[in-house]
Design an enzyme around this catalytic site. Structure first.
Site, PDB file in Angstrom:
ATOM      1  N   LYS A  44       0.790  -1.237   0.000  1.00 51.09           N
ATOM      2  CA  LYS A  44       0.000   0.000   0.000  1.00 51.09           C
ATOM      3  C   LYS A  44       0.823   1.288   0.000  1.00 51.09           C
ATOM      4  CE  LYS A  44      -3.367  -1.098  -0.578  1.00 51.09           C
ATOM      5  NZ  LYS A  44      -3.723  -1.861  -1.829  1.00 51.09           N
ATOM      6  N   THR A  47       2.836   0.999  -4.944  1.00 53.24           N
ATOM      7  CA  THR A  47       3.360  -0.003  -5.886  1.00 53.24           C
ATOM      8  C   THR A  47       2.734   0.131  -7.271  1.00 53.24           C
ATOM      9  OG1 THR A  47       2.906  -1.420  -3.959  1.00 53.24           O
ATOM     10  CG2 THR A  47       4.004  -2.440  -5.856  1.00 53.24           C
ATOM     11  N   THR A  48       1.415   0.217  -7.294  1.00 54.77           N
ATOM     12  CA  THR A  48       0.689   0.196  -8.573  1.00 54.77           C
ATOM     13  C   THR A  48       0.972   1.486  -9.348  1.00 54.77           C
ATOM     14  OG1 THR A  48      -0.997  -0.989  -7.327  1.00 54.77           O
ATOM     15  CG2 THR A  48      -1.581  -0.279  -9.553  1.00 54.77           C
ATOM     16  N   HIS A 102       6.763  -7.378  -2.363  1.00 58.81           N
ATOM     17  CA  HIS A 102       6.570  -6.742  -1.052  1.00 58.81           C
ATOM     18  C   HIS A 102       7.515  -7.360  -0.017  1.00 58.81           C
ATOM     19  CE1 HIS A 102       3.165  -4.444  -2.300  1.00 58.81           C
ATOM     20  NE2 HIS A 102       2.293  -5.418  -2.303  1.00 58.81           N
ATOM     21  N   SER A 132      -4.455   2.734   4.669  1.00 58.48           N
ATOM     22  CA  SER A 132      -4.679   2.149   3.348  1.00 58.48           C
ATOM     23  C   SER A 132      -4.697   0.615   3.437  1.00 58.48           C
ATOM     24  CB  SER A 132      -3.579   2.622   2.400  1.00 58.48           C
ATOM     25  OG  SER A 132      -3.777   2.103   1.119  1.00 58.48           O
ATOM     26  N   MET A 227      -6.110   6.880 -13.230  1.00 55.93           N
ATOM     27  CA  MET A 227      -5.827   5.479 -12.902  1.00 55.93           C
ATOM     28  C   MET A 227      -7.055   4.806 -12.291  1.00 55.93           C
ATOM     29  SD  MET A 227      -1.826   5.228 -11.733  1.00 55.93           S
ATOM     30  CE  MET A 227      -2.059   3.614 -11.000  1.00 55.93           C
TER      31      MET A 227
HETATM   32  S1  PPS Z   1      -0.604  -2.902  -3.271  1.00 54.42           S
HETATM   33  O1  PPS Z   1      -1.853  -3.684  -3.047  1.00 54.42           O
HETATM   34  O2  PPS Z   1       0.337  -3.073  -2.155  1.00 54.42           O
HETATM   35  O3  PPS Z   1       0.007  -3.160  -4.559  1.00 54.42           O
HETATM   36  O4  PPS Z   1      -1.108  -1.388  -3.207  1.00 54.42           O
HETATM   37  P1  PPS Z   1      -0.276  -0.121  -3.667  1.00 54.42           P
HETATM   38  O5  PPS Z   1      -0.439   0.054  -5.126  1.00 54.42           O
HETATM   39  O6  PPS Z   1       1.098  -0.175  -3.130  1.00 54.42           O
HETATM   40  O7  PPS Z   1      -1.006   1.059  -2.896  1.00 54.42           O
HETATM   41  C1  PPS Z   1      -2.333   1.446  -3.133  1.00 54.42           C
HETATM   42  C2  PPS Z   1      -2.470   2.836  -2.615  1.00 54.42           C
HETATM   43  O8  PPS Z   1      -1.860   3.752  -3.554  1.00 54.42           O
HETATM   44  C3  PPS Z   1      -2.833   4.664  -3.992  1.00 54.42           C
HETATM   45  N1  PPS Z   1      -2.580   5.056  -5.387  1.00 54.42           N
HETATM   46  C4  PPS Z   1      -2.443   6.322  -5.787  1.00 54.42           C
HETATM   47  N2  PPS Z   1      -2.461   7.473  -5.081  1.00 54.42           N
HETATM   48  C5  PPS Z   1      -2.327   8.631  -5.789  1.00 54.42           C
HETATM   49  N3  PPS Z   1      -2.182   8.673  -7.136  1.00 54.42           N
HETATM   50  C6  PPS Z   1      -2.155   7.527  -7.872  1.00 54.42           C
HETATM   51  N4  PPS Z   1      -2.033   7.582  -9.180  1.00 54.42           N
HETATM   52  C7  PPS Z   1      -2.280   6.283  -7.185  1.00 54.42           C
HETATM   53  N5  PPS Z   1      -2.299   4.998  -7.568  1.00 54.42           N
HETATM   54  C8  PPS Z   1      -2.484   4.251  -6.467  1.00 54.42           C
HETATM   55  C9  PPS Z   1      -4.145   3.904  -3.838  1.00 54.42           C
HETATM   56  O9  PPS Z   1      -5.262   4.771  -3.914  1.00 54.42           O
HETATM   57  C10 PPS Z   1      -3.927   3.295  -2.477  1.00 54.42           C
HETATM   58  O10 PPS Z   1      -3.932   4.258  -1.427  1.00 54.42           O
HETATM   59  P2  PPS Z   1      -5.238   4.685  -0.581  1.00 54.42           P
HETATM   60  O11 PPS Z   1      -4.734   5.596   0.476  1.00 54.42           O
HETATM   61  O12 PPS Z   1      -5.821   3.438  -0.017  1.00 54.42           O
HETATM   62  O13 PPS Z   1      -6.143   5.382  -1.546  1.00 54.42           O
END
Ligand code: PPS
Length: 288
Positions: A44, A47-48, A102, A132, A227
């Protein structure tokens, strides 16, 4: 998915679930290639977001729509809903291969170090990271039951989360930077503050020189709202997540912790944080 939620188990001193340990032999024997790029994070932390940026930088818009979890395989996963991360990685037709993990640093397959692979690590402040993760665990059927927020926060502080302690994770990867130069350490908060600046830094680490036009397109394409709409990155195609409980692309903000922590929880957390983080130079921002 009708399987019961998995239990936490202790794996070499790290809390995990069977979905990330069942394929251990293949994970440890994974043959990294010198041009592989490993995207490493505590769950969280962004990563994505960074995976999508790297995928766009290297491969642009793809003709065929492929979900992010196939484009950037999650090396340690083994689950019917996602398949086997090592198999996906071994079958990736792209070069470089972008690979997600991770794993805490001590569990990373050794070939990544032997091949001197480039690694992009993303970290997020503990409070927002915990919030998150809590919402993710609520909606993801292959994660242990999160319970209520208050008990979840206690377990976060104790490191009883899938992939272990946030504190150990971010600190040990940070320390590695001192001796391993092919590691680029990024912060979620910096990305929120100025995505373009962070992409520039990433490009200089990777030796990439996108055109101004390409960069503008990527910066726009990876904004949260875009996204969130994009089915290939928002995990809406995943069978193990229940978006009725919470979406994967939830808020994407810094400071959402303020909507979750009570004053007392915040005080206790801060005190505990100071103790756990006293020996590190690593600094996080909990607001931008
Ligand atoms: S995972 O399941 O571990 O792969 O999740 P991960 O991608 O690491 O984290 C997901 C959180 O990143 C936020 N996110 C973003 N925030 C801002 N801008 C962009 N483009 C973006 N892409 C992913 C996503 O909303 C999750 O955070 P939270 O706080 O829950 O919204």
């Amino acid at each position: 998915m009708d399987d019961p939620r998995p239990e936490l188990l202790d794996f070499h001193g790290v809390s995990m679930t069977r979905y990330f340990t069942d394929n251990w032999e293949n994970i440890q024997n994974f043959k990294a290639r010198p041009d592989d790029i490993l995207i490493a994070t505590y769950p969280k932390a962004g990563t994505t977001w960074v995976s999508n940026i790297l995928d766009l930088l290297y491969f642009g818009r793809r003709e065929k729509a492929i979900p992010i979890y196939e484009r950037v395989p999650f090396i340690e996963i083994l689950h019917p809903g996602f398949g086997s991360g090592t198999e996906y990685a071994n079958n990736l037709p792209t070069s470089p291969r972008l690979i997600k993990t991770h794993l805490p640093i001590q569990l990373v397959p050794k070939s990544f170090w032997e091949q001197n692979c480039r690694i992009v690590y993303v970290a997020r402040n503990a409070k927002d990271n915990a919030v998150s993760f809590f919402h993710f665990d609520r909606m993801t059927k292959i994660q242990p039951e999160p319970g209520d927020w208050s008990s979840y926060l206690q377990r976060f502080m104790q490191g009883k989360m899938v992939f272990g302690s946030w504190y150990d994770h971010v600190n040990n990867w940070w320390k590695k930077k001192e001796t391993y130069t092919n590691l680029h350490y990024m912060f979620f908060e910096d990305m929120v503050e100025d995505t373009g600046r962070e992409i520039d830094k990433l490009c200089s680490f990777l030796g990439l020189t996108p055109s101004a036009e390409e960069k503008t397109r990527i910066v726009g394409g990876v904004q949260f709202d875009n996204m969130k709409k994009d089915e290939m990155v928002n995990y809406s195609t995943s069978a193990v997540m229940d978006f009725k409980i919470s979406p994967f692309m939830r808020k994407g903000k810094v400071s959402d912790w303020k909507n979750h922590f009570t004053v007392a929880q915040n005080e206790e957390f801060d005190q505990d944080y100071k103790k756990k983080m006293k020996d590190t130079t690593l600094q996080f921002r909990t607001e931008v």
